[in-house]
Design a protein around this motif. Structure first.
Motif, mmCIF file in Angstrom:
data_model
loop_
_atom_site.group_PDB
_atom_site.id
_atom_site.type_symbol
_atom_site.label_atom_id
_atom_site.label_comp_id
_atom_site.label_asym_id
_atom_site.label_seq_id
_atom_site.Cartn_x
_atom_site.Cartn_y
_atom_site.Cartn_z
ATOM 1 N N ILE A 81 -23.751 -6.699 -0.362
ATOM 2 C CA ILE A 81 -22.687 -6.103 -1.170
ATOM 3 C C ILE A 81 -23.087 -4.679 -1.565
ATOM 4 C CG2 ILE A 81 -21.894 -8.322 -2.023
ATOM 5 C CD1 ILE A 81 -23.334 -7.829 -4.617
ATOM 6 N N SER A 82 -22.079 -3.867 -1.857
ATOM 7 C CA SER A 82 -22.315 -2.460 -2.161
ATOM 8 C C SER A 82 -22.876 -2.295 -3.577
ATOM 9 C CB SER A 82 -21.010 -1.682 -2.028
ATOM 10 O OG SER A 82 -20.099 -2.084 -3.056
ATOM 11 N N GLU A 83 -23.322 -1.071 -3.891
ATOM 12 C CA GLU A 83 -23.835 -0.785 -5.228
ATOM 13 C C GLU A 83 -22.740 -0.970 -6.275
ATOM 14 O OE1 GLU A 83 -26.931 -0.230 -6.149
ATOM 15 O OE2 GLU A 83 -27.523 -0.550 -4.048
ATOM 16 N N SER A 84 -21.519 -0.562 -5.925
ATOM 17 C CA SER A 84 -20.403 -0.738 -6.853
ATOM 18 C C SER A 84 -20.140 -2.222 -7.116
ATOM 19 C CB SER A 84 -19.145 -0.078 -6.284
ATOM 20 O OG SER A 84 -18.029 -0.312 -7.122
ATOM 21 N N GLU A 85 -20.253 -3.038 -6.078
ATOM 22 C CA GLU A 85 -20.035 -4.484 -6.236
ATOM 23 C C GLU A 85 -21.168 -5.123 -7.035
ATOM 24 O OE1 GLU A 85 -17.503 -4.928 -2.069
ATOM 25 O OE2 GLU A 85 -19.663 -5.320 -2.114
ATOM 26 N N LYS A 86 -22.375 -4.612 -6.888
ATOM 27 C CA LYS A 86 -23.495 -5.099 -7.707
ATOM 28 C C LYS A 86 -23.254 -4.796 -9.184
ATOM 29 C CE LYS A 86 -27.003 -4.677 -4.060
ATOM 30 N NZ LYS A 86 -28.220 -3.948 -3.602
ATOM 31 N N GLU A 87 -22.685 -3.634 -9.456
ATOM 32 C CA GLU A 87 -22.348 -3.281 -10.832
ATOM 33 C C GLU A 87 -21.309 -4.235 -11.397
ATOM 34 O OE1 GLU A 87 -23.511 -1.056 -13.023
ATOM 35 O OE2 GLU A 87 -25.125 -0.682 -11.566
ATOM 36 N N TYR A 88 -20.347 -4.612 -10.545
ATOM 37 C CA TYR A 88 -19.322 -5.562 -10.994
ATOM 38 C C TYR A 88 -19.970 -6.889 -11.395
ATOM 39 C CZ TYR A 88 -15.504 -8.903 -10.953
ATOM 40 O OH TYR A 88 -14.637 -9.905 -11.311
ATOM 41 N N VAL A 89 -20.902 -7.369 -10.597
ATOM 42 C CA VAL A 89 -21.575 -8.639 -10.897
ATOM 43 C C VAL A 89 -22.303 -8.545 -12.235
ATOM 44 C CG1 VAL A 89 -23.356 -10.254 -10.141
ATOM 45 C CG2 VAL A 89 -21.807 -9.242 -8.465
ATOM 46 N N LYS A 90 -22.953 -7.416 -12.496
ATOM 47 C CA LYS A 90 -23.675 -7.233 -13.761
ATOM 48 C C LYS A 90 -22.723 -7.161 -14.951
ATOM 49 C CE LYS A 90 -27.643 -4.756 -11.781
ATOM 50 N NZ LYS A 90 -28.391 -3.466 -11.764
ATOM 51 N N GLU A 91 -21.590 -6.482 -14.752
ATOM 52 C CA GLU A 91 -20.657 -6.267 -15.853
ATOM 53 C C GLU A 91 -19.749 -7.470 -16.111
ATOM 54 O OE1 GLU A 91 -18.572 -2.855 -14.555
ATOM 55 O OE2 GLU A 91 -20.284 -1.484 -14.749
ATOM 56 N N ASN A 92 -19.686 -8.390 -15.156
ATOM 57 C CA ASN A 92 -18.824 -9.570 -15.293
ATOM 58 C C ASN A 92 -19.647 -10.829 -15.068
ATOM 59 O OD1 ASN A 92 -15.780 -8.413 -15.262
ATOM 60 N ND2 ASN A 92 -17.093 -7.177 -13.941
ATOM 61 N N PRO A 93 -20.394 -11.244 -16.098
ATOM 62 C CA PRO A 93 -21.290 -12.399 -15.929
ATOM 63 C C PRO A 93 -20.568 -13.705 -15.636
ATOM 64 C CG PRO A 93 -21.120 -11.767 -18.242
ATOM 65 C CD PRO A 93 -20.454 -10.684 -17.459
ATOM 66 N N ILE A 286 -16.217 -9.055 -2.691
ATOM 67 C CA ILE A 286 -17.471 -9.821 -2.744
ATOM 68 C C ILE A 286 -17.268 -11.221 -2.189
ATOM 69 C CG2 ILE A 286 -19.172 -10.857 -4.297
ATOM 70 C CD1 ILE A 286 -18.727 -8.439 -6.165
ATOM 71 N N LEU A 287 -16.169 -11.852 -2.557
ATOM 72 C CA LEU A 287 -15.890 -13.216 -2.091
ATOM 73 C C LEU A 287 -15.722 -13.253 -0.575
ATOM 74 C CD1 LEU A 287 -13.389 -14.297 -4.884
ATOM 75 C CD2 LEU A 287 -15.707 -15.163 -4.566
ATOM 76 N N ASN A 288 -14.988 -12.297 -0.041
ATOM 77 C CA ASN A 288 -14.795 -12.252 1.408
ATOM 78 C C ASN A 288 -16.116 -12.062 2.147
ATOM 79 O OD1 ASN A 288 -12.095 -12.724 2.234
ATOM 80 N ND2 ASN A 288 -11.468 -10.751 1.399
#
Length: 360
Positions: A81-93, A286-288
């Protein structure tokens, strides 16, 4: 393939039946395969259809097993996953997920009010691959749950038909599909005629039958598939439509032993996940990626492993599922009871004899 290995091209279009050792980035345009018979050979066609129906009824996962054995991509590819998607995972537990409270055995609400079923394993795999965490919620009925999801009260739906028109109706986006199910008609063994079908309220099987296939049935709505099947048994409906995943669960139930099942030709759907249109687009991406990198064999394994864990079964269910074992068990139990009775009688007689000898 040589051009790919030499770096002359960046991507290649291949069939899922080809084992080329490449990473899949997208899937589309699946096609069904059929047997063909000569015109006029109706008897052979009937035999083939009957045999295919018997295979699907007795083993709903037969096709997936064959595909997984000979053609499935079994490579364990890392989900990138991209850096932006990693940020999403961190920001949305926690991602909130709606589920059908009575979609046995795929997803259902257990005795403690938590989601149980096959989809729990699917989401656990996604968690392992992406770091996303999920919270599962459901109302009392599927219809109420679906309305809440359409209103944007949750971010996802656990299990959704891969149908863009159906998804648009509920303000959703659908991920890549990861399983295919065939629809079956349940009917009383002695009454296979009629025009009334029992279906779960707001279900995809009703939409597929009435709006896509244009079947001329009269539909009766119920809250659960169990209620639909009871309606058929009680004479309130002639048929009930259920998918192959549900078939394996309900045909094991002793209370439904009076029903027969037949595959509905050409009626099937592919299963995906649904993401609310109001959710962050990174969640959808991310799901895809997780689904594509896992490969079809990973999902086939989950469905095979969890298909036998169909919740709590009553003693009558176990006897119905395993009649030979039940007969043997009852014979052994009867022998043990007889042996105990004989031992008690023998002990009583011996005490009486000993007492008579002591008194003599």
């Amino acid at each position: 393939e040589a051009a790919m290995e030499n770096g002359e091209i960046d991507a290649e279009l291949v069939s899922s039946l080809q084992d080329v050792g490449l990473r899949s980035v997208a899937k589309f345009s699946s096609s069904s395969y059929y047997f063909a018979v000569a015109k006029g050979n109706g008897e052979l066609l009937k035999e083939l259809n009957a045999a295919m129906n018997e295979l699907k009824v007795t083993d709903p996962y037969f096709e997936e097993k064959i595909y997984s054995k000979y053609h499935a991509n079994s490579a364990d590819q890392q989900t990138v996953i991209s850096e932006s998607e990693k940020e999403y995972v961190k920001e949305n537990p926690v991602v909130t997920v709606s589920y059908n409270p009575a979609w046995y055995p795929l997803a259902y609400k257990d005795g403690s009010g938590e989601m149980a079923g096959t989809m729990v394993s699917v989401f656990q795999m996604i968690t392992d691959r992406t770091g996303l965490r999920f919270q599962f919620v459901a109302d009392n009925t599927f219809s109420e749950t679906l309305k809440d999801f359409a209103a944007g009260k949750t971010q996802m739906m656990a299990g959704f038909p891969y149908d863009y028109t159906w998804a648009a109706r509920y303000n959703a986006l659908v991920t890549e599909p990861f399983a295919t199910f065939t629809y079956f008609a349940a009917y009383k063994s002695d009454a296979a005629q009629g025009n009334t079908v029992a279906v779960p309220r707001d279900s995809y099987q009703r939409y597929l039958s009435s709006e896509i296939r244009k079947d001329s049935y009269n539909y009766l709505d119920y809250n659960t598939m169990g209620q639909c099947l009871q309606a058929v048994l009680n004479g309130g409906a002639d048929y009930a439509f259920l998918d192959s995943n549900q078939l394996e669960y309900y045909q094991e139930k002793e209370e439904f032993r009076g029903l027969s099942f037949k595959a509905i030709q050409g009626a099937e759907y592919r299963l995906s996940l649904a993401v609310s249109e109001s959710a962050d687009s990174r969640l959808y991406s991310i799901l895809n990626k997780a689904i594509a990198s896992a490969g079809s064999s990973a999902f086939s394994g989950i469905f095979r492993e969890t298909s036998y864990d169909s919740g709590a079964r009553s003693l009558l269910d176990l006897i119905y599922m395993n009649p030979r074992i039940a007969v043997i068990a009852f014979m052994i139990l009867g022998f043990l009871i007889a042996a105990i009775i004989a031992a008690v009688l023998y002990s009583t007689r011996m005490r009486e004899k000993n007492q008579q000898l002591s008194e003599a």
